[in-house]
Scaffold this active site. Structure first.
Site, PDB file in Angstrom:
ATOM      1  N   THR A  13      25.574  39.754  18.387  1.00 36.74           N
ATOM      2  CA  THR A  13      26.323  40.541  17.405  1.00 36.74           C
ATOM      3  C   THR A  13      27.758  40.763  17.832  1.00 36.74           C
ATOM      4  O   THR A  13      28.655  40.865  16.991  1.00 36.74           O
ATOM      5  CB  THR A  13      25.622  41.895  17.183  1.00 36.74           C
ATOM      6  N   TYR A  26      24.655  39.903   8.559  1.00 34.59           N
ATOM      7  CA  TYR A  26      25.715  39.180   9.253  1.00 34.59           C
ATOM      8  C   TYR A  26      25.089  38.019  10.006  1.00 34.59           C
ATOM      9  O   TYR A  26      23.868  37.908  10.123  1.00 34.59           O
ATOM     10  CB  TYR A  26      26.480  40.101  10.212  1.00 34.59           C
ATOM     11  N   SER A  59      20.426  36.520  19.984  1.00 35.96           N
ATOM     12  CA  SER A  59      19.674  36.690  21.230  1.00 35.96           C
ATOM     13  C   SER A  59      18.167  36.586  21.031  1.00 35.96           C
ATOM     14  O   SER A  59      17.417  36.439  22.000  1.00 35.96           O
ATOM     15  CB  SER A  59      20.018  38.022  21.909  1.00 35.96           C
ATOM     16  N   THR A  92      21.931  42.062  21.580  1.00 37.30           N
ATOM     17  CA  THR A  92      21.246  43.245  22.097  1.00 37.30           C
ATOM     18  C   THR A  92      19.721  43.148  22.061  1.00 37.30           C
ATOM     19  O   THR A  92      19.039  43.852  22.793  1.00 37.30           O
ATOM     20  CB  THR A  92      21.678  44.500  21.310  1.00 37.30           C
ATOM     21  N   ASP A  93      19.168  42.268  21.228  1.00 38.80           N
ATOM     22  CA  ASP A  93      17.717  42.275  21.042  1.00 38.80           C
ATOM     23  C   ASP A  93      16.945  41.898  22.304  1.00 38.80           C
ATOM     24  O   ASP A  93      15.866  42.436  22.562  1.00 38.80           O
ATOM     25  CB  ASP A  93      17.321  41.344  19.890  1.00 38.80           C
ATOM     26  N   LYS A 165      16.302  48.748  24.816  1.00 41.45           N
ATOM     27  CA  LYS A 165      16.802  49.019  23.474  1.00 41.45           C
ATOM     28  C   LYS A 165      15.799  49.916  22.769  1.00 41.45           C
ATOM     29  O   LYS A 165      14.631  49.560  22.609  1.00 41.45           O
ATOM     30  CB  LYS A 165      17.005  47.724  22.691  1.00 41.45           C
ATOM     31  N   GLU A 283     -10.586  52.123  38.155  1.00 44.26           N
ATOM     32  CA  GLU A 283     -11.273  50.892  37.756  1.00 44.26           C
ATOM     33  C   GLU A 283     -10.438  49.632  37.985  1.00 44.26           C
ATOM     34  O   GLU A 283     -10.966  48.517  37.914  1.00 44.26           O
ATOM     35  CB  GLU A 283     -11.647  50.961  36.274  1.00 44.26           C
TER      36      GLU A 283
END
Length: 325
Positions: A13, A26, A59, A92-93, A165, A283
Protein backbone atom coordinates in the site's frame (compact mmCIF):
# COMPACT_ATOMS: atom_id res chain seq x y z
CA UNK A 1 27.24 12.75 10.05
CA UNK A 2 24.73 11.96 7.31
CA UNK A 3 23.78 8.28 7.39
CA UNK A 4 23.76 6.25 4.20
CA UNK A 5 20.72 3.98 4.06
CA UNK A 6 19.75 1.29 1.57
CA UNK A 7 16.05 1.13 0.70
CA UNK A 8 14.69 -2.17 -0.61
CA UNK A 9 11.18 -1.93 -2.04
CA UNK A 10 8.69 -4.80 -2.25
CA UNK A 11 5.48 -2.89 -3.05
CA UNK A 12 2.37 -2.82 -0.87
CA UNK A 13 0.00 0.00 0.00
CA UNK A 14 2.88 2.37 0.68
CA UNK A 15 3.49 2.21 -3.10
CA UNK A 16 -0.20 1.90 -3.99
CA UNK A 17 -2.42 4.13 -6.11
CA UNK A 18 -6.21 4.54 -5.90
CA UNK A 19 -6.74 7.05 -8.70
CA UNK A 20 -8.84 9.15 -6.33
CA UNK A 21 -8.13 10.82 -3.01
CA UNK A 22 -11.31 9.35 -1.50
CA UNK A 23 -11.64 5.98 -3.25
CA UNK A 24 -11.92 2.85 -1.12
CA UNK A 25 -10.27 0.48 -3.60
CA UNK A 26 -6.71 0.81 -4.80
CA UNK A 27 -3.92 -1.19 -6.41
CA UNK A 28 -0.82 -2.01 -4.42
CA UNK A 29 2.69 -1.73 -5.77
CA UNK A 30 2.27 0.96 -8.43
CA UNK A 31 5.05 3.38 -7.52
CA UNK A 32 8.63 2.38 -8.29
CA UNK A 33 11.41 2.88 -5.77
CA UNK A 34 12.93 5.53 -8.04
CA UNK A 35 9.68 7.50 -8.05
CA UNK A 36 9.27 7.05 -4.32
CA UNK A 37 12.76 8.29 -3.46
CA UNK A 38 12.14 11.28 -5.70
CA UNK A 39 8.99 11.99 -3.68
CA UNK A 40 10.72 11.77 -0.31
CA UNK A 41 13.66 13.80 -1.60
CA UNK A 42 11.73 16.96 -0.81
CA UNK A 43 11.22 16.09 2.85
CA UNK A 44 14.68 17.19 3.93
CA UNK A 45 15.56 13.86 5.55
CA UNK A 46 18.98 13.71 7.16
CA UNK A 47 20.11 10.65 5.21
CA UNK A 48 21.56 9.64 1.88
CA UNK A 49 19.17 7.12 0.34
CA UNK A 50 19.79 4.56 -2.40
CA UNK A 51 17.08 2.18 -3.55
CA UNK A 52 16.55 -1.20 -5.19
CA UNK A 53 13.26 -2.69 -6.36
CA UNK A 54 13.02 -6.27 -5.09
CA UNK A 55 9.33 -6.65 -6.02
CA UNK A 56 6.31 -4.41 -6.48
CA UNK A 57 3.35 -6.51 -5.36
CA UNK A 58 0.57 -6.81 -2.82
CA UNK A 59 2.01 -8.34 0.35
CA UNK A 60 -0.65 -11.06 0.18
CA UNK A 61 1.52 -12.42 -2.66
CA UNK A 62 4.78 -12.27 -0.69
CA UNK A 63 6.50 -15.60 -0.16
CA UNK A 64 9.76 -17.48 -0.71
CA UNK A 65 10.19 -16.17 -4.25
CA UNK A 66 10.49 -12.64 -2.80
CA UNK A 67 11.99 -13.52 0.58
CA UNK A 68 15.07 -15.08 -1.02
CA UNK A 69 16.16 -12.06 -3.09
CA UNK A 70 15.18 -9.71 -0.27
CA UNK A 71 17.27 -11.58 2.29
CA UNK A 72 20.23 -11.72 -0.09
CA UNK A 73 20.01 -7.99 -0.77
CA UNK A 74 19.92 -7.19 2.96
CA UNK A 75 22.92 -9.43 3.62
CA UNK A 76 24.83 -7.61 0.88
CA UNK A 77 23.84 -4.23 2.30
CA UNK A 78 24.88 -5.18 5.84
CA UNK A 79 28.27 -6.28 4.51
CA UNK A 80 28.77 -2.99 2.66
CA UNK A 81 30.93 -0.64 4.74
CA UNK A 82 29.28 2.36 3.09
CA UNK A 83 25.81 1.29 4.27
CA UNK A 84 24.69 2.34 7.76
CA UNK A 85 21.26 0.68 7.76
CA UNK A 86 18.50 -0.89 5.69
CA UNK A 87 14.86 0.09 5.16
CA UNK A 88 12.39 -2.35 3.57
CA UNK A 89 9.11 -0.97 2.24
CA UNK A 90 6.43 -3.66 2.52
CA UNK A 91 2.70 -4.21 2.43
CA UNK A 92 1.07 -4.45 5.84
CA UNK A 93 -0.86 -7.71 5.49
CA UNK A 94 2.16 -10.01 5.82
CA UNK A 95 4.65 -7.48 7.13
CA UNK A 96 4.91 -9.23 10.52
CA UNK A 97 5.82 -12.55 8.91
CA UNK A 98 8.56 -11.09 6.73
CA UNK A 99 9.92 -9.12 9.69
CA UNK A 100 10.01 -12.21 11.94
CA UNK A 101 11.67 -14.39 9.29
CA UNK A 102 14.33 -11.76 8.69
CA UNK A 103 14.84 -11.26 12.42
CA UNK A 104 15.60 -14.96 12.83
CA UNK A 105 17.95 -15.17 9.84
CA UNK A 106 19.91 -11.89 9.90
CA UNK A 107 22.72 -10.67 12.14
CA UNK A 108 21.95 -7.68 14.35
CA UNK A 109 24.97 -5.66 13.32
CA UNK A 110 23.15 -2.73 11.68
CA UNK A 111 19.57 -1.46 11.80
CA UNK A 112 17.04 -3.22 9.56
CA UNK A 113 13.64 -1.51 9.54
CA UNK A 114 10.43 -2.55 7.78
CA UNK A 115 7.83 0.11 7.04
CA UNK A 116 4.47 0.26 5.30
CA UNK A 117 1.31 2.31 5.02
CA UNK A 118 -2.39 1.78 5.61
CA UNK A 119 -3.48 4.24 2.90
CA UNK A 120 -2.39 4.48 -0.75
CA UNK A 121 -0.11 7.28 -1.88
CA UNK A 122 -2.85 9.41 -3.47
CA UNK A 123 -5.35 9.11 -0.59
CA UNK A 124 -6.38 11.85 1.78
CA UNK A 125 -4.24 11.47 4.90
CA UNK A 126 -1.61 9.24 3.25
CA UNK A 127 0.49 7.89 6.12
CA UNK A 128 3.28 6.45 4.01
CA UNK A 129 5.50 9.54 3.85
CA UNK A 130 5.43 10.07 7.61
CA UNK A 131 6.02 6.39 8.29
CA UNK A 132 8.93 6.42 5.86
CA UNK A 133 10.43 9.56 7.43
CA UNK A 134 10.12 7.85 10.81
CA UNK A 135 11.82 4.73 9.43
CA UNK A 136 14.71 6.86 8.20
CA UNK A 137 15.04 8.33 11.70
CA UNK A 138 15.14 4.85 13.24
CA UNK A 139 17.44 3.22 10.67
CA UNK A 140 19.88 6.11 11.00
CA UNK A 141 20.05 5.90 14.79
CA UNK A 142 23.11 4.19 16.28
CA UNK A 143 21.03 2.77 19.14
CA UNK A 144 18.83 0.87 16.67
CA UNK A 145 21.62 -1.66 16.14
CA UNK A 146 21.45 -4.72 18.39
CA UNK A 147 17.64 -4.70 18.48
CA UNK A 148 17.09 -7.11 15.61
CA UNK A 149 14.66 -6.33 12.83
CA UNK A 150 12.29 -3.47 13.66
CA UNK A 151 8.94 -2.36 12.28
CA UNK A 152 7.90 1.30 12.14
CA UNK A 153 4.20 2.09 11.84
CA UNK A 154 2.03 4.89 13.24
CA UNK A 155 4.81 6.72 15.16
CA UNK A 156 5.74 3.51 16.99
CA UNK A 157 8.70 1.17 16.78
CA UNK A 158 8.03 -2.54 17.26
CA UNK A 159 10.27 -5.56 17.63
CA UNK A 160 9.77 -8.17 14.92
CA UNK A 161 8.85 -10.86 17.45
CA UNK A 162 6.09 -8.74 18.97
CA UNK A 163 4.52 -6.85 16.09
CA UNK A 164 1.15 -7.89 14.71
CA UNK A 165 -1.50 -6.30 12.55
CA UNK A 166 -4.58 -5.90 14.72
CA UNK A 167 -6.96 -3.87 12.54
CA UNK A 168 -8.00 -3.87 8.90
CA UNK A 169 -8.17 -0.07 8.65
CA UNK A 170 -6.76 3.04 10.28
CA UNK A 171 -3.21 4.24 10.75
CA UNK A 172 -3.02 2.67 14.24
CA UNK A 173 -3.44 -0.85 12.89
CA UNK A 174 -0.35 -2.36 14.55
CA UNK A 175 0.35 -3.40 18.12
CA UNK A 176 2.92 -5.50 19.90
CA UNK A 177 2.61 -8.53 22.16
CA UNK A 178 3.97 -9.42 24.66
CA UNK A 179 5.96 -6.20 24.42
CA UNK A 180 4.02 -3.25 23.13
CA UNK A 181 6.07 -0.74 21.15
CA UNK A 182 9.78 -0.59 21.98
CA UNK A 183 10.08 3.05 21.01
CA UNK A 184 8.23 6.17 19.92
CA UNK A 185 9.34 8.01 16.80
CA UNK A 186 8.55 11.07 14.74
CA UNK A 187 10.53 12.54 11.84
CA UNK A 188 12.39 14.72 14.35
CA UNK A 189 12.56 12.62 17.55
CA UNK A 190 13.15 9.07 18.74
CA UNK A 191 12.67 7.63 22.22
CA UNK A 192 13.70 4.06 23.05
CA UNK A 193 12.02 2.26 25.95
CA UNK A 194 14.96 0.04 26.82
CA UNK A 195 18.43 -1.13 25.89
CA UNK A 196 19.16 -3.38 22.87
CA UNK A 197 18.22 -7.01 23.56
CA UNK A 198 20.14 -8.95 20.92
CA UNK A 199 23.15 -10.31 22.80
CA UNK A 200 25.68 -11.14 20.10
CA UNK A 201 25.26 -10.19 16.49
CA UNK A 202 24.92 -13.58 14.76
CA UNK A 203 21.79 -14.80 13.01
CA UNK A 204 19.78 -17.36 14.96
CA UNK A 205 19.21 -19.54 11.87
CA UNK A 206 20.77 -20.08 8.48
CA UNK A 207 18.93 -19.17 5.30
CA UNK A 208 17.01 -21.84 3.39
CA UNK A 209 15.50 -21.25 -0.04
CA UNK A 210 13.21 -24.25 0.39
CA UNK A 211 11.61 -24.41 3.81
CA UNK A 212 9.69 -27.51 4.94
CA UNK A 213 5.95 -27.30 4.45
CA UNK A 214 4.01 -26.45 7.62
CA UNK A 215 0.23 -26.08 7.62
CA UNK A 216 -1.90 -23.88 9.84
CA UNK A 217 -5.20 -25.46 10.89
CA UNK A 218 -7.74 -22.94 12.17
CA UNK A 219 -9.81 -24.35 15.01
CA UNK A 220 -13.50 -23.48 15.18
CA UNK A 221 -16.73 -24.80 16.59
CA UNK A 222 -17.61 -27.94 14.69
CA UNK A 223 -14.12 -28.63 13.30
CA UNK A 224 -13.97 -32.34 12.54
CA UNK A 225 -11.08 -34.77 12.41
CA UNK A 226 -11.81 -35.37 8.71
CA UNK A 227 -11.51 -31.63 7.98
CA UNK A 228 -8.17 -31.49 9.81
CA UNK A 229 -6.82 -34.56 8.03
CA UNK A 230 -7.62 -33.05 4.62
CA UNK A 231 -5.26 -30.18 5.45
CA UNK A 232 -2.36 -32.50 6.27
CA UNK A 233 -0.98 -33.60 2.93
CA UNK A 234 1.81 -36.10 2.38
CA UNK A 235 4.43 -33.34 2.10
CA UNK A 236 3.44 -31.57 5.31
CA UNK A 237 6.22 -31.76 7.91
CA UNK A 238 4.49 -29.81 10.65
CA UNK A 239 1.19 -28.35 11.77
CA UNK A 240 0.38 -25.25 13.77
CA UNK A 241 -3.08 -25.40 15.28
CA UNK A 242 -4.62 -21.93 15.61
CA UNK A 243 -6.54 -23.16 18.59
CA UNK A 244 -9.47 -21.72 20.44
CA UNK A 245 -8.62 -20.12 23.77
CA UNK A 246 -5.20 -21.22 24.96
CA UNK A 247 -4.45 -23.43 21.99
CA UNK A 248 -7.36 -25.82 22.47
CA UNK A 249 -9.04 -28.00 19.86
CA UNK A 250 -11.88 -30.55 19.56
CA UNK A 251 -11.03 -33.90 21.12
CA UNK A 252 -11.35 -35.79 17.83
CA UNK A 253 -8.85 -33.40 16.21
CA UNK A 254 -6.47 -33.83 19.15
CA UNK A 255 -6.57 -37.59 18.74
CA UNK A 256 -5.73 -37.32 15.05
CA UNK A 257 -2.81 -34.99 15.74
CA UNK A 258 -1.49 -37.27 18.50
CA UNK A 259 -1.46 -40.13 16.00
CA UNK A 260 0.28 -37.94 13.42
CA UNK A 261 2.87 -36.90 16.02
CA UNK A 262 3.68 -40.55 16.63
CA UNK A 263 4.40 -40.80 12.89
CA UNK A 264 6.84 -37.86 13.01
CA UNK A 265 4.62 -34.83 12.38
CA UNK A 266 5.58 -31.76 14.45
CA UNK A 267 2.55 -30.12 16.09
CA UNK A 268 2.51 -26.68 17.72
CA UNK A 269 -0.45 -25.35 19.69
CA UNK A 270 -1.02 -21.62 19.13
CA UNK A 271 -4.11 -19.47 19.65
CA UNK A 272 -6.47 -17.73 17.28
CA UNK A 273 -6.97 -15.04 19.97
CA UNK A 274 -5.23 -11.73 19.32
CA UNK A 275 -3.21 -11.79 22.53
CA UNK A 276 -2.26 -14.23 25.23
CA UNK A 277 0.34 -16.86 26.05
CA UNK A 278 -0.12 -20.50 25.16
CA UNK A 279 1.64 -22.40 27.94
CA UNK A 280 2.40 -26.09 28.09
CA UNK A 281 -0.31 -28.36 29.43
CA UNK A 282 0.32 -31.58 31.39
CA UNK A 283 -0.94 -33.58 28.39
CA UNK A 284 1.54 -32.03 25.96
CA UNK A 285 4.33 -34.44 26.91
CA UNK A 286 2.19 -37.49 26.23
CA UNK A 287 0.69 -35.96 23.09
CA UNK A 288 4.03 -34.81 21.70
CA UNK A 289 2.75 -31.25 21.28
CA UNK A 290 4.65 -27.97 21.52
CA UNK A 291 3.21 -24.76 23.05
CA UNK A 292 3.69 -21.63 20.95
CA UNK A 293 4.04 -19.34 23.98
CA UNK A 294 3.72 -15.71 22.77
CA UNK A 295 3.92 -16.41 19.03
CA UNK A 296 0.76 -16.17 16.97
CA UNK A 297 0.05 -18.97 14.43
CA UNK A 298 1.72 -17.30 11.46
CA UNK A 299 4.94 -16.62 13.35
CA UNK A 300 4.87 -20.05 14.99
CA UNK A 301 4.75 -21.52 11.49
CA UNK A 302 7.90 -19.65 10.43
CA UNK A 303 9.86 -20.67 13.52
CA UNK A 304 8.80 -24.30 13.10
CA UNK A 305 9.81 -24.25 9.43
CA UNK A 306 13.29 -23.01 10.31
CA UNK A 307 13.70 -25.57 13.09
CA UNK A 308 12.67 -28.42 10.81
CA UNK A 309 15.00 -27.12 8.09
CA UNK A 310 17.88 -27.37 10.56
CA UNK A 311 16.96 -30.94 11.45
CA UNK A 312 15.34 -30.16 14.80
CA UNK A 313 12.37 -32.50 15.16
CA UNK A 314 12.36 -33.59 18.82
CA UNK A 315 9.36 -31.93 20.53
CA UNK A 316 11.42 -31.04 23.62
CA UNK A 317 14.05 -29.29 21.47
CA UNK A 318 11.36 -27.48 19.49
CA UNK A 319 9.75 -26.38 22.77
CA UNK A 320 13.05 -24.94 24.00
CA UNK A 321 13.28 -22.86 20.84
CA UNK A 322 9.75 -21.54 21.31
CA UNK A 323 10.44 -20.81 24.99
CA UNK A 324 13.46 -18.73 23.96
CA UNK A 325 11.85 -16.92 21.03
Amino acid sequence: MTKRLTVLATGGTIAGIAGSAIAKDYTSGQISIEEYLEQVGGLGLAAELSGTQIANIDSADIGPEVWGPLHAAIVDALADETCDGVIVTHGTDTLEETAFLLDLTLPATKPVVLVGAMRPADAVGYDGLRNFANAVNVAGDDDAAGRGVLVVMGDRVFGARDVRKMRTRGTDAFRGFPRESVGLVSPSSLEWFGAPWRHGDKAHFGWYDDLPEVAIIYAHAGLTAAQAVRQIGSDIRGVVIAGVGEGNMPETVRQILVAKCAQGLAVVRASRADEGLVDREPEDDANGFVAARALNPQKARILLQLLLAEGVSDPAAIQRAFDGS
